[in-house]
Scaffold this motif. Sequence first.
Motif, PDB file in Angstrom:
ATOM      1  N   LYS A 150      -5.191  -0.747  -5.887  1.00 14.03           N
ATOM      2  CA  LYS A 150      -6.525   0.231  -6.290  1.00 14.03           C
ATOM      3  C   LYS A 150      -6.743   1.174  -5.091  1.00 14.03           C
ATOM      4  O   LYS A 150      -6.905   2.406  -5.303  1.00 14.03           O
ATOM      5  N   LYS A 151      -6.749   0.768  -3.919  1.00 15.30           N
ATOM      6  CA  LYS A 151      -6.979   1.632  -2.666  1.00 15.30           C
ATOM      7  C   LYS A 151      -5.871   2.790  -2.734  1.00 15.30           C
ATOM      8  O   LYS A 151      -6.045   3.854  -2.414  1.00 15.30           O
ATOM      9  N   ALA A 152      -4.786   2.065  -2.818  1.00 13.54           N
ATOM     10  CA  ALA A 152      -3.700   3.080  -2.693  1.00 13.54           C
ATOM     11  C   ALA A 152      -3.601   4.317  -3.692  1.00 13.54           C
ATOM     12  O   ALA A 152      -3.217   5.345  -3.323  1.00 13.54           O
ATOM     13  N   SER A 161      -6.509  -5.380  -5.111  1.00 10.80           N
ATOM     14  CA  SER A 161      -7.375  -4.313  -4.187  1.00 10.80           C
ATOM     15  C   SER A 161      -6.450  -3.394  -3.323  1.00 10.80           C
ATOM     16  O   SER A 161      -6.812  -2.104  -3.316  1.00 10.80           O
ATOM     17  N   ILE A 162      -5.423  -3.867  -2.867  1.00 13.36           N
ATOM     18  CA  ILE A 162      -4.672  -3.038  -2.070  1.00 13.36           C
ATOM     19  C   ILE A 162      -4.086  -1.745  -3.154  1.00 13.36           C
ATOM     20  O   ILE A 162      -4.254  -0.715  -2.515  1.00 13.36           O
ATOM     21  N   LYS A 187       1.096   4.141  -2.961  1.00 14.49           N
ATOM     22  CA  LYS A 187       0.834   5.374  -2.692  1.00 14.49           C
ATOM     23  C   LYS A 187       1.961   6.668  -2.744  1.00 14.49           C
ATOM     24  O   LYS A 187       1.542   7.726  -2.908  1.00 14.49           O
ATOM     25  N   GLU A 215     -13.780  12.760  -3.353  1.00  7.38           N
ATOM     26  CA  GLU A 215     -13.844  11.332  -2.710  1.00  7.38           C
ATOM     27  C   GLU A 215     -14.313  10.453  -3.890  1.00  7.38           C
ATOM     28  O   GLU A 215     -14.381   9.196  -3.573  1.00  7.38           O
ATOM     29  N   VAL A 267      -6.331   5.175  -5.265  1.00  9.82           N
ATOM     30  CA  VAL A 267      -7.319   6.075  -4.953  1.00  9.82           C
ATOM     31  C   VAL A 267      -7.074   7.144  -3.759  1.00  9.82           C
ATOM     32  O   VAL A 267      -7.430   8.361  -3.999  1.00  9.82           O
ATOM     33  N   GLU A 268      -6.299   6.596  -2.857  1.00  7.83           N
ATOM     34  CA  GLU A 268      -6.200   7.587  -1.731  1.00  7.83           C
ATOM     35  C   GLU A 268      -5.236   8.689  -2.199  1.00  7.83           C
ATOM     36  O   GLU A 268      -5.282   9.689  -1.780  1.00  7.83           O
ATOM     37  N   LYS A 318      -7.205  10.964  -4.548  1.00  8.31           N
ATOM     38  CA  LYS A 318      -8.314  11.937  -3.640  1.00  8.31           C
ATOM     39  C   LYS A 318      -7.518  13.122  -2.932  1.00  8.31           C
ATOM     40  O   LYS A 318      -8.065  14.417  -2.778  1.00  8.31           O
ATOM     41  N   PHE A 377       0.909  -1.110  -0.021  1.00  8.08           N
ATOM     42  CA  PHE A 377       0.056   0.016   0.057  1.00  8.08           C
ATOM     43  C   PHE A 377       1.072   1.291   0.026  1.00  8.08           C
ATOM     44  O   PHE A 377       0.730   2.105  -0.904  1.00  8.08           O
TER      45      PHE A 377
END
Length: 383
Positions: free
Chosen positions: A115-117, A112-113, A79, A129, A119-120, A123, A75
């Motif tokens: 993608k989340k990183a 998934s990890i 990021k 958001e 997006v964060e 953002k 992550f």
Amino acid sequence: MEKLQLIATSPMGLEAVIARELKDLGYDDVRVENGRVNFTGGPADICRANLWLRTSDRVLVKMAEFPARTFEELFEGTKAVDWADWIPGDGEFPVEGRSHKSQLTSVPACQSIVKKAVVEKMKATYGTEWFPEDGARFVIEVSLLNDMALITLDTTGPGLHKRGYRKLVTEAPLKETMAAAMVLLSRWRPERPLYDPFCGSGTIPIEAAMIGWNIAPGLRRSFNSEGWPLVPEELWEAAREEAFDSVKDDIPLSIAGSDFDPAAIEVAEAAAKKAGFARDIKFSVLPIAKAKPEGDYGCIITNPPYGTRLGDEAEAEKALRELGRFALYLPTWSFFAISPSKAVEHYFGRNADKRRKLFNGRIECALYQYFGPLPPFPGKEKP
């Protein structure tokens, strides 16, 4: 902008061929690894590499590489990338993944990890958001090997083997990239005849003609990165103009192919017409026993039946026996045949001058190379 770290992905066994292609295109900083060839360049080189590479699967931008033994490391490493430099607020950014010999074995969880990183990070940059993801496509790939994560962006989209000229295929087609590799490994030159007695859908003769006329294989297709802000339209226009200016369609070609299957020849002729070679490549419905290539000092480059996907082993064995007999009647020609069979040399009656391990899809093969005499120099009588 600083130089980009670019990756030309490679089928197993073709890394050196791709490296040579890149060097011929003028790239000096070329580094070969298993399954990929690394080189540096700017946004314009994304265009040139996609248009010109004949044997690579796709061109990637290396975004980050870091140790990732835990999801937290994955992550945080993801990021840390400045994703907004590449992906606009409306960009679509799916994540693909694979893992080998790593502690993070669940590919869906890794996707998934990542993608989340992403997006964060976006953002925080864009101050929103939610992202609609209805714009240009930016495919992110996380590749885990020995607990190291490689994060890349795919500039290509559908694989580079999809040239655009082949709408129909025979039952077991040879990929365009592999056909081009076989021609490049043969060191064939357009002044020499070329013949494929098991031509199927005509891929080897068509790829040879494109090489002979110096036609960039990506000229007839589009790429994911054509919609990217960092690779503006003017760079693509300049790269395509360079490619069009490089075409040498005044060179006479002596390229032909044959196959016993009339349906295959019909597909081959349609593909040759689509590629612009309707008058320059001759296709015939013939069994190899009746094939009579014209000229001397030519190259036979072919993909005979295997028996694993088409027909049975007896038919594949018969094809190799006929190929060996065929070679006896062409003493000045060179032969290049890709096959998973260990009996090729038996049917040729001698060991190949060179064997090269290649994978045709998932099938482990060898390219058997038999070198005939080189053509005499102009003005010198034939021996």
